[in-house]
Design a protein around this motif. Sequence first.
Motif, PDB file in Angstrom:
ATOM      1  N   MET A  20       0.265  -1.293   0.106  1.00  0.00           N
ATOM      2  CA  MET A  20      -0.153  -0.576   0.639  1.00  0.00           C
ATOM      3  C   MET A  20       1.312   1.599  -0.247  1.00  0.00           C
ATOM      4  SD  MET A  20      -2.130   1.491   3.038  1.00  0.00           S
ATOM      5  CE  MET A  20      -1.177   1.705   4.270  1.00  0.00           C
ATOM      6  N   HIS A  24       1.449   3.843  -3.051  1.00  0.00           N
ATOM      7  CA  HIS A  24       0.818   5.392  -2.571  1.00  0.00           C
ATOM      8  C   HIS A  24       2.057   6.614  -3.336  1.00  0.00           C
ATOM      9  CE1 HIS A  24      -0.462   8.935  -0.661  1.00  0.00           C
ATOM     10  NE2 HIS A  24       0.300   9.297  -0.195  1.00  0.00           N
ATOM     11  N   GLU A  40      -3.071   4.281  -7.754  1.00  0.00           N
ATOM     12  CA  GLU A  40      -3.405   4.969  -6.283  1.00  0.00           C
ATOM     13  C   GLU A  40      -4.353   4.064  -6.305  1.00  0.00           C
ATOM     14  OE1 GLU A  40      -4.962   9.049  -7.953  1.00  0.00           O
ATOM     15  OE2 GLU A  40      -3.975  10.332  -6.972  1.00  0.00           O
ATOM     16  N   THR A  41      -5.518   3.244  -7.316  1.00  0.00           N
ATOM     17  CA  THR A  41      -6.242   2.401  -7.148  1.00  0.00           C
ATOM     18  C   THR A  41      -5.702   1.560  -6.762  1.00  0.00           C
ATOM     19  OG1 THR A  41      -7.766   2.714  -8.905  1.00  0.00           O
ATOM     20  CG2 THR A  41      -7.653   0.625  -8.340  1.00  0.00           C
ATOM     21  N   ARG A  44      -5.265   1.356  -2.501  1.00  0.00           N
ATOM     22  CA  ARG A  44      -6.210   1.441  -1.792  1.00  0.00           C
ATOM     23  C   ARG A  44      -6.889   0.231  -1.664  1.00  0.00           C
ATOM     24  NH1 ARG A  44      -7.866   5.507  -4.624  1.00  0.00           N
ATOM     25  NH2 ARG A  44      -8.983   4.462  -6.603  1.00  0.00           N
ATOM     26  N   GLU A  45      -6.107  -0.858  -2.888  1.00  0.00           N
ATOM     27  CA  GLU A  45      -6.581  -2.291  -2.625  1.00  0.00           C
ATOM     28  C   GLU A  45      -5.910  -3.445  -1.943  1.00  0.00           C
ATOM     29  OE1 GLU A  45      -7.116  -3.972  -6.793  1.00  0.00           O
ATOM     30  OE2 GLU A  45      -8.585  -2.487  -7.392  1.00  0.00           O
ATOM     31  N   ARG A  47      -4.565  -1.779   0.990  1.00  0.00           N
ATOM     32  CA  ARG A  47      -4.876  -2.277   1.820  1.00  0.00           C
ATOM     33  C   ARG A  47      -6.083  -2.749   2.895  1.00  0.00           C
ATOM     34  NH1 ARG A  47      -4.494   3.406   4.742  1.00  0.00           N
ATOM     35  NH2 ARG A  47      -6.522   3.421   7.210  1.00  0.00           N
ATOM     36  N   GLU A  48      -7.801  -2.684   1.421  1.00  0.00           N
ATOM     37  CA  GLU A  48      -8.437  -3.624   1.459  1.00  0.00           C
ATOM     38  C   GLU A  48      -8.000  -5.328   1.384  1.00  0.00           C
ATOM     39  OE1 GLU A  48     -11.140  -3.419  -2.042  1.00  0.00           O
ATOM     40  OE2 GLU A  48     -10.824  -1.587  -1.855  1.00  0.00           O
TER      41      GLU A  48
END
Length: 163
Positions: A20, A24, A40-41, A44-45, A47-48
Amino acid sequence: MSIDVQEAVKRSIQTEKNAMNFYHMGALRMKDPDARRMFETLAREEREHAGHFYRIYRGSDIPSLDAFLDAPPDHQAAWMSSLERLIESDFNEKKALELAMEKEKNLEATLRETAAEIEDGEVRAVYELNARETHNHYLLIEAEYARIMGMVDESEMDTYVRE
């Protein structure tokens, strides 16, 4: 070989945080808006993905996933140190995407190897899910690489990316 499942899960949470942070930091340096949006996507993924692992983690040393993930990056981690070396040399989208593909390919292999060693079905399923999603990240990055490189045919991927 016996595996300490909870230690493996904790390492996986850290790895997803490192990934992540990698995406970033990479996104902040991208000049190409599409490549930046993709990083950026991916951040986020990742992080998921950390959340998937956190839900099966039984340790008490990470009381808040958000606090853990929002803590400063571990600059000694392989994901971060390799990106920082690239930034210090001559960062560009092509090299960042190549590095990201390498990292995702290695992570997918590690996730699949770990899944194969885990007997607990719920935990194994999380590793298998993350391996599939990591493979999808690789494919997404590969497609972006093809766009950046101006490749018009899938066969060109063999020459530049695949081994």
